[in-house]
Design a protein around this motif. Structure first.
Motif, PDB file in Angstrom:
ATOM      1  N   GLY A 182       6.444  -4.799   4.201  1.00  0.00           N
ATOM      2  CA  GLY A 182       5.376  -3.997   3.606  1.00  0.00           C
ATOM      3  C   GLY A 182       5.879  -2.844   2.759  1.00  0.00           C
ATOM      4  N   MET A 266       2.228   9.995   2.323  1.00  0.00           N
ATOM      5  CA  MET A 266       1.041   9.224   2.684  1.00  0.00           C
ATOM      6  C   MET A 266       1.208   7.736   2.440  1.00  0.00           C
ATOM      7  SD  MET A 266      -1.929  11.730   1.244  1.00  0.00           S
ATOM      8  CE  MET A 266      -1.904  13.493   1.626  1.00  0.00           C
ATOM      9  N   LEU A 268       4.168   4.341   3.003  1.00  0.00           N
ATOM     10  CA  LEU A 268       5.374   3.975   3.740  1.00  0.00           C
ATOM     11  C   LEU A 268       6.630   4.332   2.948  1.00  0.00           C
ATOM     12  CD1 LEU A 268       4.431   0.538   5.304  1.00  0.00           C
ATOM     13  CD2 LEU A 268       4.781   2.708   6.499  1.00  0.00           C
TER      14      LEU A 268
ATOM     15  N   ILE B 286       3.028   4.398  11.628  1.00  0.00           N
ATOM     16  CA  ILE B 286       2.153   4.369  10.454  1.00  0.00           C
ATOM     17  C   ILE B 286       1.658   2.946  10.189  1.00  0.00           C
ATOM     18  CG2 ILE B 286       2.070   4.740   7.962  1.00  0.00           C
ATOM     19  CD1 ILE B 286       4.145   7.006   8.391  1.00  0.00           C
ATOM     20  N   LYS B 287       2.574   1.989  10.302  1.00  0.00           N
ATOM     21  CA  LYS B 287       2.161   0.604  10.070  1.00  0.00           C
ATOM     22  C   LYS B 287       1.098   0.155  11.070  1.00  0.00           C
ATOM     23  CE  LYS B 287       5.099  -2.511   8.959  1.00  0.00           C
ATOM     24  NZ  LYS B 287       6.234  -3.370   8.564  1.00  0.00           N
ATOM     25  N   MET B 290      -2.071   1.742   9.976  1.00  0.00           N
ATOM     26  CA  MET B 290      -2.604   1.103   8.763  1.00  0.00           C
ATOM     27  C   MET B 290      -3.262  -0.238   9.097  1.00  0.00           C
ATOM     28  SD  MET B 290       0.333   1.720   5.866  1.00  0.00           S
ATOM     29  CE  MET B 290       0.280   3.123   4.730  1.00  0.00           C
ATOM     30  N   PHE B 310      -3.517   8.095   5.336  1.00  0.00           N
ATOM     31  CA  PHE B 310      -2.501   7.248   4.699  1.00  0.00           C
ATOM     32  C   PHE B 310      -3.166   6.336   3.680  1.00  0.00           C
ATOM     33  CE2 PHE B 310      -0.393   8.480   8.615  1.00  0.00           C
ATOM     34  CZ  PHE B 310       0.830   8.888   8.125  1.00  0.00           C
ATOM     35  N   GLY B 318       1.293  -1.719   0.673  1.00  0.00           N
ATOM     36  CA  GLY B 318       1.480  -1.188   2.028  1.00  0.00           C
ATOM     37  C   GLY B 318       1.029  -2.205   3.034  1.00  0.00           C
TER      38      GLY B 318
END
Lengths: 318, 318, 318, 318, 318, 318
Positions: A182, A266, A268, B286-287, B290, B310, B318
């Motif tokens: 990703g 904000m 990755l 974060i992933k 998301m 994010f 992303g």
């Protein structure tokens, strides 16, 4: 003729060489006569110097921050070596070797730049590749890029340090290519190349490392965005979203408001860039600090920014 | 028989299955009679349930946090589905599939453990290799290690998450092997393997993810040092300084006092471990965050710990 | 022979005595000859010293941090007294009285230890009593415990200070016995005895007060848990929960992450211990700081850690 | 007649009693007619209430925050009990028992006050003794002092809590009398008595615990100084320095700017008072919080101000 | 006779004049004889002085912080000018011109006070007008008010600075009269006049600028409330709410707890006063700091409180 | 036809009007059939709506955030009004009056813009005047500028709020013209006009107030610099230093890193702009917050950003 470095000057030596004027003043002596008081420096240290005769005439020939060529005799005053100057003239630019005055990277700048370009060639996205090449193949830029330090004090603070750090961050990005799903690798790589690009103008590094006016009033983060904006405007069809994401990388790479980033990461890619930049800066900053320790000392001094001592041990592991 | 998951229960369905008792109380109804009010859950959601008849007898059969097998009818009450329970018995251990109640890693734990061991085999220092193998080849430990989550909530919060995160940190260390001079790679690698080792006891993960008593009162950082101490005591001739540096890695890996580390990183290895652990935790955190976003939404919700939104964008990058 | 203390040395005095080598270097004089430059110290101050003749031979006899016996003459140089050393030999251990070099508690250590043991005898819980006695009756430990300072600088920074502070915290706990309901007095008392126990190894106090390697890399909080773990392992049947609560007291006694505690106090005993430790350390720290004020001064200097001045007034109240 | 408390009201009950009007509004019903919507409360809970007939007439009889006597029938609406009010009148003051509406100390206020006075009698300094007695023997003050809570929410938040806390701090001071040299015990004791004295005006506690206008705009710390100023002005010959030190105790007792103290403690007495006040407030705050836990629960909920959970365990130790 | 200022003293000068005794001590010389070591000062600098003969007799005539009249000869010692004192007597009060020792406002204090009174006359609310006139027309107060500095160091740190700052804040308030609706202009104006009123007692400014005992132990914010309380008590019928709002202005004008305000601004007037006070203090503080820069320097030094450098540029704009 | 606002809808009303789709989902009913669940809104409130028949067909006609025209009947469900929708079509742009959906300034935008231009005309520096006119006379810009809110929530959060705030800051600057020496008034005025200029793109305000992608990823501070850069590039001979100082004003106007400014104010103009912007934003933010208070309430609710309550009093002063 071999240069006499500050650290090697002994009592009674005759000195003839080029020095950087770090401080300059014209006080009145105890008897009421003006004399010239200088603080001269090169890469190895600083030394006090005085002109007692003809002070006013010599004083007009140069200002603080100039390089001057002097003839002088080393004397001892209150247990310290001091230079008693006989004559001064402003140094010709050709006489000044910057490396005598500032620490330099141990690596060859041209070689590092070539490596960086080689990695940059691997970017597939044509807009991003064109963007970074607009910098890396612009000689006006690269002349400065090969010389600029990475920071005033904290890490890579030597000539060529910016390039060394940039290359290192980019190599880290390459090493992690494909590791996390990703991630837009092209974008991250371009961000690595450009993240500190404005340090070529944020810092001055002709004599010592300091900030330029714009470096303080605007800062390298925003100056970098301006530089990127200007190049993007030259590239036809550069996608708006891509430009925005690219600039976000620059703006957020310090990771937090308190560290001068006006936005937090904000995406990755922005998060990755922040971590890898931080890792490289910190590890090198610590290593440079450890290297200042005298042989046989097991701990560094207290590092005020990092708020700790570092353990050097017997020198086997660190 | 196929399990009926909470998210699939519809009005009038007959439900016969195993659920986890998240809440249990015995209030008095408006008319003064006690009834049993439960909140049941599986991996897909939670549902209210009531026992109106024989509430007191059923109530004695189980406590909060148990798994129970129920027969019930789904009814609608104030626009929500609720279970009207006819019978309850405590579930036999064999009837409970943990994967029905907790999210799991997408990777096979045994495979991940094998990879981790393979990397560990590459350690040259015999003491460090012996130390990590004392964990990785101890079945009592690995049974838990393969199941434990990486954190209660912030990242890798699924069964097998601790192992997945540990392996990832170790792989990052491998990728950077030799990149920075002066790093003791064996030490760093062993630190990567053991840095979160006590999470197998800090967190409970039989029903939901939460802290154990010791997890809160002692914390995984210090528990890890205790575990390492115990194993080192079994290894003859383990060098004192090496033991100290090893434990320093565990103690300082959160990087700052405010994040629960009682010491800051004072060696290059400790600094590296902190960065790589942080990188892997943040990027995965974060992933995971998301991934909760609905199709077509360009931004995540506000993340309270990270203090930001994010950008997911069109889903391409992303 | 009476010792000549640094603060009493006058011009032209002949000095023959033992001093601690605080700094040692071998610079090159203005004329190019190496000489030995030392900074010598005892409890009353520090003094510069020089060896001009035979510097290199003498230099081999000792290192920084050693105690040396010198013969020297006091001379005046730039308005300061300096020692001109004629001969040096390393001091025999028997010749060194630690009290000449470091400040000491005004109380007798053996007496304080006896008081502490007497209070400890009042603990009813057999496991806790056995635990603290494993320390207090272990001579290897008590030799150090009677000598160690309470902190490097902030409070009780004198030989015997750790014991004095420990006893004081324990006495405060005794004074509040039974005051608040719901406190496990035995646990709190044992926590008082052991809370700083690892300071015997965290600090070095052979010449000056500083941290040991482990003191910095591990810290006294975690070292204390390790010491307690080791003793508990020797006590058959020590209850698991009690061990956990005991260690929680040590881990949380600084009260906050920012002050180096990896957990916050989560039991009433931990909260009490934190307050009483803090009270005793602060009050004594302020008193020690106030005592440095010259007669007739109404305010102390600014205290950087406490971020304030302290009011001494006419000396009647403070 | 026995009072019916909110927690005991069941469907179809006829209710006749005094309640506190926590909220009052006059919305328009779905059909366009105005009705009276109330939220009534006593010490045991809150309940919704409605007046459908004659709403406007009843509404004129009272305002929010009044006590009213109602006749009503309990009905069930959407699974909750609600009162359907038939008649309302404002409650006569004599009909309102404050203890029905607010939690109270378990100790007798008169007894606590007597104890406090007895300790205060032990003060030798005549000015300080006169000062505190000006409060403790002033009935206008003591009527409020015996009733005021210690804080809105965090600790001693019940009728009589301020007196209970004040007495406790003073008792702690007594217990430590003579323990540390150089403390002016009389001053500290008087400071203990007066440190929170203005809470009688800072908080309102007629119906619920909240701040008064002055409580918010001036705050109890400065209001206390004003009250002390006023009494000192009545005492002939009160020494200026003593007055200043007394007021410093009040001003600094929160210990830090961030906690609302406009000065930090700069005397030993001020430092002591801060610690003992903090100890008593925290320990009681935690105990009150622990007491809310249901039987059999081993941990409290997360405490937002203290930023942690508390361990209750099996109830043996906490 | 013209005063000889410290900065103008040259080697061999005969000096006869009044100086302030900044430091005074009686050390023992290298040969064992006591001598008098002084540090003397006036507005232009500081100078070392020594009395070798009759030191003890002279020492009895004065203390630190006194003004003394000396006869002395200027000698040179280690490249610095030093006074060799022949005779000392304590200076008569009439001989001391405060302006020789402390910087002063460039404006005439009486004129500034007249302007302030003129603005104050415009207040319509009779209570507020009476309140401020109780200060501005009280000569005992105005004698001090015309002399006091605005702060010890940060801004307006010169004689008359408090009045200059107060007038400036009041003028800003006048300029914004009517700009925002809903502001009680009379209240805000009176707040402007009185916000720093207690600085006349918080700071001492007879010799140098420092805090008084009360200045540190109570602080000007609370002292101001006490002064206002006292005057309000003299004004019949002063409305309670108005008094409370007035005092709230003083208490909250620093804006935040961390800056020493025990309450935050909770009214529009308080918010306004905080901003205008802050604006005037900061702008003047920066200007005073910029004025210290030598001709031709484009940046100030780093300002530790403001945490930045300031750009002076070519001197055109700043 | 008169619009029916949400707050006026009563049970059984027939509704025919345009609403904004705040939420849209398609859940499965208890019986398994999909239906359309909407949350509709206008400026006065929000209301639930359902489509039971033909849900799927209607759902295709619009997305979340669209404006739709509906025909519906108001029904009552669980004590709340809900709309039962019969038909939906997407609203024609001409049918949507933005003022029905978002609060607006009470002042006429064209009038405010005219005032701003009039003040701007007074700038003497030709470059700065040309710069601001490039914005204020650019219709593409002013169309947005007249409509944009000042902030998402904290202050001036209504249509036209940005212009209202900008004009107010500029008027404050005008009022202080010449008050402090050494201020470049032209520069400060131009800074006032442009400081928030990028908010026209940072915020979206077509339906509700929120951030745009660039608003979050770049932020209005840096976007403003980019906009200014672009215009400066069009102005021949714009002095480099002036451009730098202009951009510094934008970058530093939040005053601190923590508030999103990448540099702190380093010139007097920057310091002034920060204070005046802050003053206007805070005072208006508080006033807007006070205006939400119901008649007769003496205090506002707790304001989470400002961390306090505000005192409204009897409504006379606030």
């Amino acid at each position: 003729m071999e240069r006499t470095f500050v650290k090697d000057i002994r009592e009674n030596d005759q000195v003839d060489g080029v020095f950087w004027v770090k401080e300059k003043s014209m006080p009145v002596s105890r008897t009421g006569a003006p004399y010239l008081r200088l603080r001269l420096a090169d890469r190895t240290g600083e030394i006090e110097a005085r002109v007692w005769d003809g002070a006013e005439a010599f004083a007009d020939l140069f200002t603080r921050d100039d390089f001057i060529r002097i003839k002088a005799q080393a004397t001892s005053y209150q247990d310290k070596i001091q230079l008693n100057i006989k004559s001064i003239k402003k140094a010709a630019e050709a006489d000044v070797r910057l490396e005598d005055f500032l620490a330099s990277s141990t690596r060859d700048p041209d070689e590092m730049l070539a490596e960086l370009i080689a990695i940059g060639q691997g970017i597939e996205n044509p807009f991003l590749k064109q963007l970074i090449m607009a910098f890396l193949e612009n000689e006006e830029f690269t002349v400065r890029f090969k010389r600029a330090p990475g920071a005033k004090r904290l890490h890579h603070s030597f000539l060529g340090g910016l390039l060394e750090h940039t290359l290192s961050v980019v190599q880290l990005i390459e090493k992690l290519k494909g590791y996390y799903e990703g991630i837009n690798h092209d974008l991250l790589l371009a961000g690595g190349v450009l993240h500190d690009v404005a340090k070529v103008y944020e810092l001055s590094y002709e004599r010592s490392f300091d900030y330029t006016d714009a470096g303080r009033l605007i800062g390298h983060i925003v100056m970098g965005v301006e530089m990127v904006d200007k190049e993007i405007a030259q590239i036809e069809g550069f996608p708006t979203e891509l430009a925005m994401l690219m600039k976000h990388l620059l703006l957020s790479h310090h990771g937090q408001y308190e560290w001068g980033s006006p936005t937090r990461p904000m995406t990755l890619e922005a998060q990755m860039l922040h971590h890898l930049d931080d890792l490289d800066a910190k590890v090198n900053g610590i290593k440079e600090f450890m290297n200042k320790v005298e042989q046989g000392t097991r701990w560094t001094d207290y590092h005020r920014m990092f708020e700790r001592f570092f353990y050097v041990g017997e020198g086997e592991e660190g």
